[in-house]
Motif scaffolding. Structure first.
Motif, short mmCIF file in Angstrom:
data_model
loop_
_atom_site.label_atom_id
_atom_site.label_comp_id
_atom_site.label_asym_id
_atom_site.label_seq_id
_atom_site.Cartn_x
_atom_site.Cartn_y
_atom_site.Cartn_z
N PHE A 225 0.84 -1.20 0.00
CA PHE A 225 0.00 0.00 0.00
C PHE A 225 0.87 1.25 0.00
CE2 PHE A 225 -2.73 -3.23 2.07
CZ PHE A 225 -3.81 -3.19 1.19
N ASN A 226 0.29 2.39 -0.38
CA ASN A 226 1.07 3.63 -0.40
C ASN A 226 1.36 4.12 1.02
OD1 ASN A 226 -1.20 5.01 0.55
ND2 ASN A 226 -1.55 6.17 -1.34
N ALA A 227 2.02 5.25 1.11
CA ALA A 227 2.48 5.73 2.42
C ALA A 227 1.33 6.01 3.37
CB ALA A 227 3.33 6.98 2.23
N ALA A 228 0.23 6.61 2.87
CA ALA A 228 -0.91 6.94 3.75
C ALA A 228 -1.58 5.69 4.29
CB ALA A 228 -1.91 7.81 3.00
N LYS A 229 -1.81 4.71 3.41
CA LYS A 229 -2.45 3.47 3.86
C LYS A 229 -1.51 2.67 4.75
CE LYS A 229 -5.68 4.63 0.87
NZ LYS A 229 -5.73 5.97 0.24
N TYR B 1 3.97 -0.62 10.30
CA TYR B 1 5.35 -0.14 10.39
C TYR B 1 5.49 0.99 11.41
CZ TYR B 1 4.38 -2.00 5.71
OH TYR B 1 3.91 -2.76 4.66
N LYS B 2 4.55 1.09 12.35
CA LYS B 2 4.51 2.24 13.24
C LYS B 2 5.74 2.34 14.14
CE LYS B 2 1.54 0.03 16.74
NZ LYS B 2 0.24 0.14 17.44
N ASP B 3 6.42 1.22 14.40
CA ASP B 3 7.62 1.29 15.23
C ASP B 3 8.79 1.90 14.47
OD1 ASP B 3 7.54 -1.04 13.60
OD2 ASP B 3 9.15 -1.95 14.78
N LYS B 4 8.64 2.06 13.15
CA LYS B 4 9.71 2.66 12.36
C LYS B 4 9.16 3.83 11.54
CE LYS B 4 12.49 -1.49 12.45
NZ LYS B 4 13.28 -2.49 11.72
N GLY B 5 8.20 4.51 12.15
CA GLY B 5 7.63 5.72 11.56
C GLY B 5 7.85 6.90 12.48
N ILE B 6 7.90 8.09 11.92
CA ILE B 6 8.13 9.32 12.68
C ILE B 6 7.06 10.34 12.30
CG2 ILE B 6 9.68 11.29 12.99
CD1 ILE B 6 12.03 9.40 12.60
N THR B 7 6.49 11.00 13.32
CA THR B 7 5.52 12.08 13.10
C THR B 7 6.19 13.42 13.33
OG1 THR B 7 3.60 10.73 13.69
CG2 THR B 7 3.37 13.11 13.90
N ILE B 8 6.02 14.32 12.36
CA ILE B 8 6.63 15.65 12.39
C ILE B 8 5.52 16.70 12.48
CG2 ILE B 8 8.04 17.29 11.08
CD1 ILE B 8 9.19 14.79 9.59
N THR C 146 14.01 3.89 9.82
CA THR C 146 12.81 4.66 9.49
C THR C 146 12.32 4.26 8.10
OG1 THR C 146 13.73 6.53 10.73
CG2 THR C 146 11.80 6.97 9.34
N VAL C 147 11.02 3.99 7.96
CA VAL C 147 10.44 3.69 6.65
C VAL C 147 9.30 4.63 6.29
CG1 VAL C 147 11.07 1.25 6.77
CG2 VAL C 147 8.80 1.97 7.55
N LEU C 148 8.82 5.41 7.24
CA LEU C 148 7.62 6.21 6.99
C LEU C 148 7.64 7.50 7.81
CD1 LEU C 148 4.80 6.18 5.59
CD2 LEU C 148 3.94 5.02 7.63
N SER D 123 -4.46 18.86 6.65
CA SER D 123 -4.09 17.59 6.03
C SER D 123 -2.85 17.02 6.68
CB SER D 123 -3.83 17.76 4.52
OG SER D 123 -4.99 18.19 3.85
N ASP D 124 -2.72 15.71 6.55
CA ASP D 124 -1.47 15.03 6.89
C ASP D 124 -0.79 14.62 5.60
OD1 ASP D 124 -1.91 15.27 9.59
OD2 ASP D 124 -2.66 13.23 9.86
N TYR D 125 0.54 14.68 5.61
CA TYR D 125 1.33 14.28 4.45
C TYR D 125 2.21 13.11 4.86
CZ TYR D 125 -0.17 18.56 2.14
OH TYR D 125 -0.94 19.56 1.57
N TYR D 126 2.23 12.09 4.00
CA TYR D 126 2.96 10.85 4.30
C TYR D 126 4.06 10.67 3.27
CZ TYR D 126 -1.12 10.14 7.23
OH TYR D 126 -2.10 10.29 8.16
N ILE D 127 5.23 10.36 3.76
CA ILE D 127 6.42 10.29 2.91
C ILE D 127 7.09 8.93 3.09
CG2 ILE D 127 8.68 11.33 2.44
CD1 ILE D 127 7.54 13.91 3.81
N ASN D 128 7.41 8.29 1.95
CA ASN D 128 8.19 7.05 2.02
C ASN D 128 9.11 6.96 0.82
OD1 ASN D 128 6.57 6.24 -0.11
ND2 ASN D 128 6.00 4.28 0.80
N TYR D 129 10.07 6.04 0.92
CA TYR D 129 10.90 5.71 -0.23
C TYR D 129 10.32 4.46 -0.84
CZ TYR D 129 14.79 4.02 -3.04
OH TYR D 129 15.56 3.55 -4.08
N ASN D 130 9.80 4.58 -2.05
CA ASN D 130 9.06 3.50 -2.71
C ASN D 130 10.03 2.56 -3.44
OD1 ASN D 130 6.63 2.17 -3.46
ND2 ASN D 130 6.66 3.20 -5.46
N ALA D 131 10.88 1.90 -2.67
CA ALA D 131 11.88 1.00 -3.24
C ALA D 131 11.22 -0.14 -4.00
CB ALA D 131 12.77 0.44 -2.13
#
Length: 395
Positions: free
Chosen positions: A257-261, A268-275, A299-301, A309-317
Motif C-alpha cells: 500500500f502507499n504511504a498513507a495506507k 510499520y509504526k515502530d519505524k515511523g516518525i511524526t513531524i 525509518t520507513v515512513l 491535512s497530513d502528508y505521508y512520505i516514504n521511499y518506494n523501493a
C-alpha cells in the motif's frame, strides 16, 4: 430492525413473483433482512489490521450461469501459499497480506462447516470455500439482486441471521454477465462483504484492493496539486500501491500500500516518525528505507501534520515485497489525506514523486531528496519547516 441506506439488505424468498402493480407475491413466505455493516456491538466500527482474520470465498451457481473458476482455483487465489518472491505461481491475497504486514496480519480459511437448504442441498464450507445455488436468480437481474439472493441462501444453509457470522470477511464471486459493463467489483467500507465480477475474483491486485476497502481504506488518487510531470489525476490515479488501479493478473503485480495506507494499517509504526510544529520532532534529516527492508531499517515512513491535512512520505523501493509497484518505483513519494483518526476512512492523493536532488513544498514544509541508493534501498531525505535551512536533530 432499523433500515439504514447502504447497510441494510432485504432479500425476497425463492419463487417470489413480481406482479404488474409492482408488488411482490412471496407465496406466504417472509423476506430476509440483514446488515452489511455490523462489526461491533458498541456501535463503533473499527477495522482490524492485526492477528488472524478469517475469509470465506463464495462461488455461485445461478439460474442461467455459474462462476467460471471452480472452488480450487478461487481458493488458491485467496489462500494459496507462495513464499518465493520470484515465483511464477499465483500470488494470493493471503501471501500478499502476510508479506506486507510482516506477519502482523494473517488471512486464514473460514472454519469448515456443513449445512443444507432446498436450493443447494447438502453443502459444506471446506478449505475456506463454498458453492451456493440460487436457481431462481439470473444474471440479467443484476449484481444487487444476486448479492442479496446469495446472502439469503447462506443464511438458510447455516440457519444464520447474517453471513458475517461465518467469517471476518466474505468474498462473493458472481457469475459472468451479472455486473453492468465495466464494473468489476465493490466492497462495503469497514465491513465484511466484497463482491466480484467472475474472474476478477482471481485478480491478485483487486483482491487486495477490495480487502483494503473492507479495512476502511479509501482510494489512492492521482495528485490534485501542480507537481512533476507524469501524474494521473483523479480516482485510482496513484499506482504506487494497491488502492489505485487493479489489474486482471493472477500472478501480480507484487506490491503493498502507499504511504498513507501504510500508516493507517499501523504495520510499520515502530519505524515511523511524526513531524509537527507542536511536538518533539519539528523536522527530519535522515535516511528512509523502503518497506522491503523494514527489518533492517531505522525509518520507513514519515507523517507530517499540518492544519487541514497530513502528508505521508516514504521511499518506494522497487524490490522484494514491493518489486511490482506500478508507479514512482525507487522514488520518494509524498501522499496527502485529510486530518483524522488513524483508522478513519479517507481517500489520499499522490502529490509528489521525487528523485535525487528534487524538492517539493507543501503547507509550510519543504521536503528535499538527497542521494537515492537503489542498491542499498535507501534515500536521504530532509523535511524542514518553511524558512528553516537545517534540522537541528539528526534522525
Amino acid at each position: 430492525m432499523n433500515l439504514i441506506s447502504g447497510e441494510t439488505y432485504i432479500s425476497l424468498p425463492p419463487g417470489t413473483a413480481l406482479l404488474p402493480d409492482q408488488t411482490a407475491d412471496m407465496k406466504g413466505e417472509v423476506p430476509s433482512i440483514g446488515s452489511y455493516n455490523i462489526r461491533r456491538r458498541d456501535g463503533r466500527k473499527l477495522a482490524n489490521f492485526l492477528g488472524k482474520q478469517t475469509i470465506l470465498g463464495v462461488r455461485v451457481v445461478a439460474k442461467d450461469s455459474t462462476t467460471t473458476s471452480n472452488e480450487t482455483v478461487l481458493g488458491n487465489s485467496i489462500f494459496g501459499s507462495d513464499d518465493d518472491m520470484n515465483s511464477e505461481s499465483v500470488l494470493s491475497l493471503a501471501t500478499q497480506i502476510k508479506a506486507c504486514s510482516y506477519d502482523k496480519m494473517n488471512i486464514i480459511m473460514a472454519i469448515d462447516r456443513s449445512g443444507a437448504s432446498q436450493n443447494s442441498g447438502d453443502v459444506s464450507i471446506l478449505n475456506g470455500m463454498i458453492t451456493v445455488r440460487i436457481p431462481f436468480t439470473s444474471t440479467t437481474q443484476g449484481d444487487a439482486i444476486m448479492r442479496n439472493a446469495v446472502s439469503m441462501e447462506i443464511n438458510e444453509i447455516f440457519d444464520l441471521n447474517s453471513p458475517e457470522e461465518l467469517a471476518d470477511y466474505i468474498i462473493y464471486c458472481l457469475p459472468p454477465g451479472t455486473f453492468k459493463k465495466g464494473k468489476i467489483a465493490y466492497a462495503y467500507m469497514n465491513s465484511w462483504l466484497s463482491v466480484f465480477n467472475d474472474e476478477w475474483c482471481t485478480s491478485a491486485s483487486l483482491l487486495m484492493h477490495e480487502l483494503g476497502h473492507s479495512m476502511n481504506f479509501g482510494h489512492s488518487n492521482g495528485g490534485q496539486e501542480p507537481g512533476p510531470s507524469g501524474y494521473q489525476l483523479g480516482a485510482y490515479g496513484d499506482e504506487s500501491g494497491k488502492m489505485g488501479y487493479a489489474y486482471p493478473n493472477k500472478k501480480g503485480p507484487r506490491s503493498c500500500f502507499n504511504a498513507a495506507k501504510s500508516y493507517q494499517a499501523g504495520w510499520y509504526k515502530d519505524k515511523g516518525i511524526t513531524i509537527n510544529f507542536s511536538g518533539n520532532i519539528p523536522c527530519f534529516d535522515g535516511v528512509l528505507h523502503g518497506i522491503a527492508d523494514y527489518p533492517i531499517a531505522n525509518t520507513v515512513l514519515l507523517r507530517v501534520q499540518t492544519t487541514s491535512s497530513d502528508y505521508y512520505i516514504n521511499y518506494n523501493a522497487k524490490k522484494g515485497i514491493n518489486q511490482g509497484t506500478q508507479e514512482a518505483g525507487d522514488m520518494v513519494t509524498v501522499v496527502s489525506r485529510p486530518r483524522g483518526p488513524r483508522d478513519s476512512y479517507a481517500e489520499s492523493d499522490l502529490v509528489a514523486k521525487l528523485e535525487s536532488g528534487e524538492v517539493y513544498s507543501f503547507s509550510d514544509y519543504t521536503i528535499s531528496v538527497g542521494k537515492i541508493d537503489i542498491g542499498k534501498g535507501t534515500a536521504e531525505v530532509t523535511v524542514l519547516p518553511a524558512g528553516q535551512n537545517s534540522c537541528n536533530m539528526k534522525n
